[in-house]
Design a protein around this motif. Sequence first.
Motif, PDB file in Angstrom:
ATOM      1  N   MET A  28       0.877  -1.215  -0.135  1.00 24.31           N
ATOM      2  CA  MET A  28       0.162  -0.021  -0.117  1.00 24.31           C
ATOM      3  C   MET A  28       0.867   1.289   0.101  1.00 24.31           C
ATOM      4  SD  MET A  28      -3.055   0.997   0.002  1.00 24.31           S
ATOM      5  CE  MET A  28      -4.101  -0.288   0.275  1.00 24.31           C
ATOM      6  N   MET A  29       1.757   1.238   0.737  1.00 24.94           N
ATOM      7  CA  MET A  29       2.839   2.269   0.777  1.00 24.94           C
ATOM      8  C   MET A  29       3.344   2.694  -0.535  1.00 24.94           C
ATOM      9  SD  MET A  29       2.807   3.871   3.724  1.00 24.94           S
ATOM     10  CE  MET A  29       4.279   4.884   3.259  1.00 24.94           C
ATOM     11  N   ALA A  30       4.044   1.525  -1.341  1.00 22.73           N
ATOM     12  CA  ALA A  30       4.418   1.759  -2.704  1.00 22.73           C
ATOM     13  C   ALA A  30       3.397   2.401  -3.586  1.00 22.73           C
ATOM     14  CB  ALA A  30       4.899   0.536  -3.200  1.00 22.73           C
ATOM     15  N   SER A  31       2.039   1.873  -3.488  1.00 23.69           N
ATOM     16  CA  SER A  31       0.829   2.686  -4.301  1.00 23.69           C
ATOM     17  C   SER A  31       0.780   4.122  -3.901  1.00 23.69           C
ATOM     18  CB  SER A  31      -0.210   2.048  -4.232  1.00 23.69           C
ATOM     19  OG  SER A  31      -0.766   1.985  -2.913  1.00 23.69           O
ATOM     20  N   LEU A  32       0.987   4.362  -2.628  1.00 26.58           N
ATOM     21  CA  LEU A  32       0.980   5.877  -2.074  1.00 26.58           C
ATOM     22  C   LEU A  32       1.980   6.722  -2.730  1.00 26.58           C
ATOM     23  CD1 LEU A  32      -0.560   8.112  -0.348  1.00 26.58           C
ATOM     24  CD2 LEU A  32       0.871   7.218   1.563  1.00 26.58           C
ATOM     25  N   TRP A  33       3.375   5.881  -2.662  1.00 29.19           N
ATOM     26  CA  TRP A  33       4.469   6.877  -3.184  1.00 29.19           C
ATOM     27  C   TRP A  33       4.504   7.012  -4.823  1.00 29.19           C
ATOM     28  CZ3 TRP A  33       7.338  10.070  -0.669  1.00 29.19           C
ATOM     29  CH2 TRP A  33       7.633   9.797   0.684  1.00 29.19           C
ATOM     30  N   PHE A  34       3.993   5.957  -5.350  1.00 26.44           N
ATOM     31  CA  PHE A  34       3.813   6.072  -6.855  1.00 26.44           C
ATOM     32  C   PHE A  34       2.682   7.248  -7.324  1.00 26.44           C
ATOM     33  CE2 PHE A  34       6.620   2.856  -7.393  1.00 26.44           C
ATOM     34  CZ  PHE A  34       6.682   2.425  -8.834  1.00 26.44           C
ATOM     35  N   GLY A  35       1.707   7.268  -6.498  1.00 28.28           N
ATOM     36  CA  GLY A  35       0.524   8.187  -6.717  1.00 28.28           C
ATOM     37  C   GLY A  35       1.035   9.580  -6.275  1.00 28.28           C
ATOM     38  N   LEU A  36       1.785   9.611  -5.507  1.00 23.39           N
ATOM     39  CA  LEU A  36       2.277  11.161  -5.087  1.00 23.39           C
ATOM     40  C   LEU A  36       3.115  11.513  -5.992  1.00 23.39           C
ATOM     41  CD1 LEU A  36       2.950  10.725  -1.334  1.00 23.39           C
ATOM     42  CD2 LEU A  36       1.166  12.267  -2.320  1.00 23.39           C
ATOM     43  N   ILE A  37       4.076  10.706  -6.680  1.00 24.65           N
ATOM     44  CA  ILE A  37       5.008  11.092  -7.639  1.00 24.65           C
ATOM     45  C   ILE A  37       4.346  11.631  -8.913  1.00 24.65           C
ATOM     46  CG2 ILE A  37       6.889  10.351  -9.429  1.00 24.65           C
ATOM     47  CD1 ILE A  37       8.005   8.515  -6.739  1.00 24.65           C
ATOM     48  N   ALA A  38       3.392  10.532  -9.439  1.00 26.85           N
ATOM     49  CA  ALA A  38       2.527  10.902 -10.647  1.00 26.85           C
ATOM     50  C   ALA A  38       1.907  12.083 -10.666  1.00 26.85           C
ATOM     51  CB  ALA A  38       1.676   9.658 -10.826  1.00 26.85           C
ATOM     52  N   SER A  39       1.136  12.436  -9.496  1.00 30.37           N
ATOM     53  CA  SER A  39       0.246  13.663  -9.317  1.00 30.37           C
ATOM     54  C   SER A  39       1.115  14.880  -8.960  1.00 30.37           C
ATOM     55  CB  SER A  39      -0.672  13.280  -8.285  1.00 30.37           C
ATOM     56  OG  SER A  39      -1.452  12.207  -8.627  1.00 30.37           O
ATOM     57  N   SER A  40       2.334  14.567  -8.529  1.00 27.93           N
ATOM     58  CA  SER A  40       3.238  15.802  -8.064  1.00 27.93           C
ATOM     59  C   SER A  40       3.309  16.651  -9.439  1.00 27.93           C
ATOM     60  CB  SER A  40       4.510  15.364  -7.727  1.00 27.93           C
ATOM     61  OG  SER A  40       5.161  14.896  -8.411  1.00 27.93           O
ATOM     62  N   ALA A  41       3.427  16.249 -10.466  1.00 29.70           N
ATOM     63  CA  ALA A  41       3.542  16.807 -11.828  1.00 29.70           C
ATOM     64  C   ALA A  41       2.474  18.005 -12.021  1.00 29.70           C
ATOM     65  CB  ALA A  41       3.613  15.888 -13.015  1.00 29.70           C
ATOM     66  N   LEU A  42       1.337  17.708 -11.571  1.00 25.28           N
ATOM     67  CA  LEU A  42       0.057  18.388 -11.480  1.00 25.28           C
ATOM     68  C   LEU A  42       0.496  19.833 -10.688  1.00 25.28           C
ATOM     69  CD1 LEU A  42      -3.128  16.189 -11.141  1.00 25.28           C
ATOM     70  CD2 LEU A  42      -2.040  17.308 -13.261  1.00 25.28           C
ATOM     71  N   VAL A  43       0.947  19.601  -9.397  1.00 30.15           N
ATOM     72  CA  VAL A  43       1.161  20.653  -8.538  1.00 30.15           C
ATOM     73  C   VAL A  43       2.479  21.494  -8.946  1.00 30.15           C
ATOM     74  CG1 VAL A  43       1.729  21.363  -6.255  1.00 30.15           C
ATOM     75  CG2 VAL A  43       0.469  19.428  -6.668  1.00 30.15           C
ATOM     76  N   ILE A  44       3.533  20.741  -9.798  1.00 29.29           N
ATOM     77  CA  ILE A  44       4.673  21.296 -10.275  1.00 29.29           C
ATOM     78  C   ILE A  44       4.135  22.153 -11.506  1.00 29.29           C
ATOM     79  CG2 ILE A  44       6.954  21.001 -11.233  1.00 29.29           C
ATOM     80  CD1 ILE A  44       7.222  18.519  -9.494  1.00 29.29           C
ATOM     81  N   GLY A  45       3.551  21.685 -12.260  1.00 32.16           N
ATOM     82  CA  GLY A  45       2.873  22.289 -13.539  1.00 32.16           C
ATOM     83  C   GLY A  45       2.353  23.402 -13.338  1.00 32.16           C
ATOM     84  N   ALA A  46       1.321  23.236 -12.432  1.00 26.51           N
ATOM     85  CA  ALA A  46       0.601  24.757 -12.016  1.00 26.51           C
ATOM     86  C   ALA A  46       1.297  25.504 -11.514  1.00 26.51           C
ATOM     87  CB  ALA A  46      -0.560  23.950 -11.024  1.00 26.51           C
ATOM     88  N   LEU A  47       2.281  25.382 -10.595  1.00 24.07           N
ATOM     89  CA  LEU A  47       2.872  26.248  -9.953  1.00 24.07           C
ATOM     90  C   LEU A  47       3.882  27.023 -11.138  1.00 24.07           C
ATOM     91  CD1 LEU A  47       4.104  27.627  -7.098  1.00 24.07           C
ATOM     92  CD2 LEU A  47       6.019  25.648  -7.281  1.00 24.07           C
ATOM     93  N   ILE A  48       4.438  26.450 -11.929  1.00 23.55           N
ATOM     94  CA  ILE A  48       5.140  27.164 -12.900  1.00 23.55           C
ATOM     95  C   ILE A  48       4.357  28.060 -13.826  1.00 23.55           C
ATOM     96  CG2 ILE A  48       6.567  26.828 -15.204  1.00 23.55           C
ATOM     97  CD1 ILE A  48       7.668  24.273 -13.741  1.00 23.55           C
ATOM     98  N   GLY A  49       2.955  27.369 -13.906  1.00 18.22           N
ATOM     99  CA  GLY A  49       2.144  28.076 -14.946  1.00 18.22           C
ATOM    100  C   GLY A  49       1.591  29.361 -14.383  1.00 18.22           C
ATOM    101  N   VAL A  50       1.517  29.318 -13.001  1.00 18.69           N
ATOM    102  CA  VAL A  50       0.888  30.765 -12.536  1.00 18.69           C
ATOM    103  C   VAL A  50       2.259  31.640 -12.155  1.00 18.69           C
ATOM    104  CG1 VAL A  50      -0.829  29.395 -11.233  1.00 18.69           C
ATOM    105  CG2 VAL A  50       1.248  29.804  -9.999  1.00 18.69           C
ATOM    106  N   ARG A  51       3.447  31.438 -12.558  1.00 22.77           N
ATOM    107  CA  ARG A  51       4.592  32.326 -12.279  1.00 22.77           C
ATOM    108  C   ARG A  51       5.304  32.572 -13.347  1.00 22.77           C
ATOM    109  NH1 ARG A  51       5.988  32.950  -6.877  1.00 22.77           N
ATOM    110  NH2 ARG A  51       4.954  31.781  -5.342  1.00 22.77           N
ATOM    111  N   PHE A  52       5.175  31.647 -14.524  1.00 23.14           N
ATOM    112  CA  PHE A  52       6.226  31.811 -15.596  1.00 23.14           C
ATOM    113  C   PHE A  52       5.469  31.666 -16.889  1.00 23.14           C
ATOM    114  CE2 PHE A  52       8.889  30.106 -12.251  1.00 23.14           C
ATOM    115  CZ  PHE A  52       9.491  31.113 -11.735  1.00 23.14           C
ATOM    116  N   GLU A  53       6.023  32.311 -18.007  1.00 25.65           N
ATOM    117  CA  GLU A  53       5.814  31.996 -19.408  1.00 25.65           C
ATOM    118  C   GLU A  53       6.629  31.435 -20.158  1.00 25.65           C
ATOM    119  OE1 GLU A  53       4.472  35.879 -20.641  1.00 25.65           O
ATOM    120  OE2 GLU A  53       2.617  35.793 -19.723  1.00 25.65           O
TER     121      GLU A  53
END
Length: 265
Positions: free
Chosen positions: A1-26
């Motif tokens: 279960m922990m492995a799935s949680l880590w994989f989920g966090l890694i995969a979904s972290s791209a959404l947060v990283i992408g959004a952060l760059i999107g609101v700050r940079f062009e």
Amino acid sequence: MMASLWFGLIASSALVIGALIGVRFELPKRLLAILLSFAAGSLITALAFELFEDAYQQGGIVRAAVGLLAGAIVFTALSAFLDRLAQPGRTSKSKPADEVQGSPKLDTDAAASDRAATSASTRGAAGMALLAAVTLDGVPENVALGISLEEGSGGLALLAAIFVSNFPEALVGASSMRSQGRKAGSIMLLWSVCAVLLVAAVVLGAGPLSSAEPATISLPLAFAAGAVIASLADTLMPEAYEHGGPAVALSTAAGFVLSFTLSLV
């Protein structure tokens, strides 16, 4: 279960990283096109070797084919609805094929440093539509990721494909919302909620669904494959080629090679 949680966090972290760059940079338009085409190449490997192949092995060709077609139909129908939401006045029937532009919901102009945002972005509709599309496409993909982890089939190729496809979509979506005048905190909250939902989908796939009958597991895997194929044909590839030209073929190939290499691990 922990492995799935880590994989989920890694995969979904791209959404947060992408959004952060999107609101700050062009970013330059061509760079965005390269990112999209790289994501497309990664998804090709994932759908062929991580999704549809597993669906076929679990439930046979008929069940896998039905699930794939269902996923493609559902994504295409909802994507068309989201396109109309993003740009209500847009119609492609009256235009020649060579004048029809990419999907309005994936408005890369909003994130580009060398283009003005479209009217859909300044209304914020494109960003919200893309957020909905990412959620629709992401839930079955992340469920499939959880199932593959529990089965011991690795899932690295699918993880990489999800990550690199989430990143540019979140970047463009957040940029579109920024063009409307939404506050950065509000934008980050929306994409973070989406990320949490997709993490939960991975845990669901590795938990309750992992103990289901193989024939039952086959359906969400095939459905995810169908949604991926539809997203490639409907949004990612046309948008990448429109703004990147023939050069995106190389970045698509690079994405495929990287994802395939990871599938061998």
